[in-house]
Design a protein around this motif. Structure first.
Motif, PDB file in Angstrom:
ATOM      1  N   ARG A   1     -31.708 -40.675  27.172  1.00 42.93           N
ATOM      2  CA  ARG A   1     -31.435 -39.751  26.070  1.00 42.93           C
ATOM      3  C   ARG A   1     -31.120 -40.487  24.778  1.00 42.93           C
ATOM      4  O   ARG A   1     -31.237 -39.915  23.688  1.00 42.93           O
ATOM      5  N   VAL A   2     -30.721 -41.740  24.891  1.00 43.05           N
ATOM      6  CA  VAL A   2     -30.461 -42.541  23.693  1.00 43.05           C
ATOM      7  C   VAL A   2     -31.718 -42.628  22.833  1.00 43.05           C
ATOM      8  O   VAL A   2     -31.643 -42.599  21.602  1.00 43.05           O
ATOM      9  N   ALA A   3     -32.874 -42.705  23.473  1.00 40.16           N
ATOM     10  CA  ALA A   3     -34.129 -42.797  22.725  1.00 40.16           C
ATOM     11  C   ALA A   3     -34.342 -41.568  21.872  1.00 40.16           C
ATOM     12  O   ALA A   3     -34.708 -41.653  20.692  1.00 40.16           O
TER      13      ALA A   3
ATOM     14  N   GLN B   1     -29.560 -51.865  16.426  1.00 41.93           N
ATOM     15  CA  GLN B   1     -28.891 -50.588  16.677  1.00 41.93           C
ATOM     16  C   GLN B   1     -29.360 -49.983  17.998  1.00 41.93           C
ATOM     17  O   GLN B   1     -28.570 -49.438  18.771  1.00 41.93           O
ATOM     18  N   VAL B   2     -30.665 -50.057  18.256  1.00 41.81           N
ATOM     19  CA  VAL B   2     -31.202 -49.536  19.516  1.00 41.81           C
ATOM     20  C   VAL B   2     -30.587 -50.290  20.695  1.00 41.81           C
ATOM     21  O   VAL B   2     -30.134 -49.684  21.679  1.00 41.81           O
ATOM     22  N   LYS B   3     -30.546 -51.605  20.614  1.00 37.81           N
ATOM     23  CA  LYS B   3     -29.979 -52.403  21.701  1.00 37.81           C
ATOM     24  C   LYS B   3     -28.497 -52.095  21.894  1.00 37.81           C
ATOM     25  O   LYS B   3     -28.016 -52.002  23.032  1.00 37.81           O
ATOM     26  N   LYS B   4     -27.778 -51.932  20.795  1.00 33.89           N
ATOM     27  CA  LYS B   4     -26.340 -51.654  20.868  1.00 33.89           C
ATOM     28  C   LYS B   4     -26.084 -50.332  21.596  1.00 33.89           C
ATOM     29  O   LYS B   4     -25.253 -50.267  22.513  1.00 33.89           O
ATOM     30  N   GLU B   5     -26.797 -49.291  21.193  1.00 30.47           N
ATOM     31  CA  GLU B   5     -26.560 -47.983  21.815  1.00 30.47           C
ATOM     32  C   GLU B   5     -27.069 -47.953  23.256  1.00 30.47           C
ATOM     33  O   GLU B   5     -26.488 -47.280  24.112  1.00 30.47           O
ATOM     34  N   LEU B   6     -28.147 -48.654  23.526  1.00 36.81           N
ATOM     35  CA  LEU B   6     -28.648 -48.724  24.895  1.00 36.81           C
ATOM     36  C   LEU B   6     -27.646 -49.454  25.784  1.00 36.81           C
ATOM     37  O   LEU B   6     -27.375 -49.036  26.921  1.00 36.81           O
ATOM     38  N   THR B   7     -27.075 -50.538  25.280  1.00 34.86           N
ATOM     39  CA  THR B   7     -26.065 -51.286  26.041  1.00 34.86           C
ATOM     40  C   THR B   7     -24.856 -50.415  26.338  1.00 34.86           C
ATOM     41  O   THR B   7     -24.316 -50.434  27.456  1.00 34.86           O
ATOM     42  N   GLU B   8     -24.422 -49.625  25.348  1.00 33.36           N
ATOM     43  CA  GLU B   8     -23.278 -48.733  25.552  1.00 33.36           C
ATOM     44  C   GLU B   8     -23.594 -47.668  26.602  1.00 33.36           C
ATOM     45  O   GLU B   8     -22.752 -47.329  27.434  1.00 33.36           O
TER      46      GLU B   8
END
Length: 305
Positions: A187-189, A272-279
């Protein structure tokens, strides 16, 4: 069976930019694709794929599903279009020494011997069958609900005439959302691609691969796709396909290789994508640092009338 947990992967710093086609294709082949091995094996076991089987793989990508069928003694033909980096990896796996021959592997006119492999860069309708023979007895469309050129009902309909009468055509998709831990991560995507509507959006339906993005399929979606292609549903099954990674970095690389996050990468920055995906992955990190997300996939066996 190939383990679904990737135990070692090169560090992100040592790998090429994840958006580069070659790096993404390699990440798909080395990290993400193996998560679907239980699905492939369950289908082949149910259909008795082995010596004497003539199998056509639609949207074969980097060829792991074909490799598993060939290892059972089947004669396999894989078709894909517009994904040269993935097809090059399929050649490395299935046709040693053929990687430098160019983008297209021409298939012989005769039917291959058991265990023989043919790869074709082109449309499904271009896949050859031997003169006077009924065609393929198994056709797999593991990405058949996706937006890829070789996925979807159109390409499936084009491939159906290549199946012999009564031959099996297999479609696959995600299982119920409540049984797919990865759904919350994906859902982050949607959120990053469309911040206004993303919280309520679902990614698109297909088993994850380099060019498609998953969402849970409705109970009848596979049946409807089969019927649109003129096929008769003949049973289905569910398979546990947990996504396991050696660490969060490998999980991020694997998930980015699916293409689910392409729109998000286009409208925001990669960090930003990597940060939110990691979270989003944090709840799935175990004490030893590995990442584990249970999922269920569904497959449908349909027959050509």
């Amino acid at each position: 069976m190939t383990p679904t947990l990737v135990r070692q992967q090169p560090s992100q710093a040592a790998s090429p930019h994840p958006a580069a086609p070659r790096a993404r294709a390699r990440d798909w082949a080395e990290i993400q694709e193996r998560m679907l091995v239980p699905l492939y094996e369950a289908v082949y076991e149910r259909l008795g794929v082995g010596p004497g089987t003539r199998l056509l793989g639609l949207g074969c990508g980097s060829g792991l599903a074909l490799l598993l069928a060939a290892s059972r003694g089947a004669a396999v033909t894989g078709v894909d279009s517009g994904h040269g980096e993935l097809l090059a990896l399929a050649r490395e796996r299935l046709l040693p020494g053929a990687g430098a021959r160019g983008a297209r592997e021409e298939a012989p006119a005769r039917e291959p011997a058991p265990g023989c492999v043919r790869l074709l860069d082109g449309a499904p309708g271009e896949a050859p069958t031997a003169s006077g023979r009924p065609g393929y007895d198994v056709v797999t469309a593991f990405d058949s609900l996706g937006p890829a050129p070789n996925g979807g009902a159109g390409a499936l309909g084009e491939a159906v005439p290549l199946a012999e009468r009564g031959g099996a055509v297999v479609l696959a998709g995600w299982g119920p959302e409540e049984r797919c831990a990865t759904a919350s991560v994906l859902r982050v995507a949607a959120k990053l691609a469309d911040p206004v509507r993303g919280a309520d959006a679902c990614p698109q339906a297909t088993p994850p691969r380099h060019e498609g993005g998953p969402r849970p399929a409705s109970r009848d979606e596979l049946e409807e796709a089969a019927q649109r292609a003129g096929l008769r549903p003949d049973g289905s099954g569910r398979v546990a396909c947990p996504f396991g990674y050696a660490d969060t970095g490998s999980a991020v690389r694997g998930l980015l290789s699916t293409g689910v996050f392409d729109t998000a990468l286009a409208v925001t920055d990669e960090e930003q994508v990597k940060k939110e995906l990691t979270e989003a992955l944090h709840p799935h990190v175990r004490e030893d640092g590995t990442v584990w997300m249970p999922n269920v996939f569904r497959y449908l066996v349909a027959r050509r009338g």
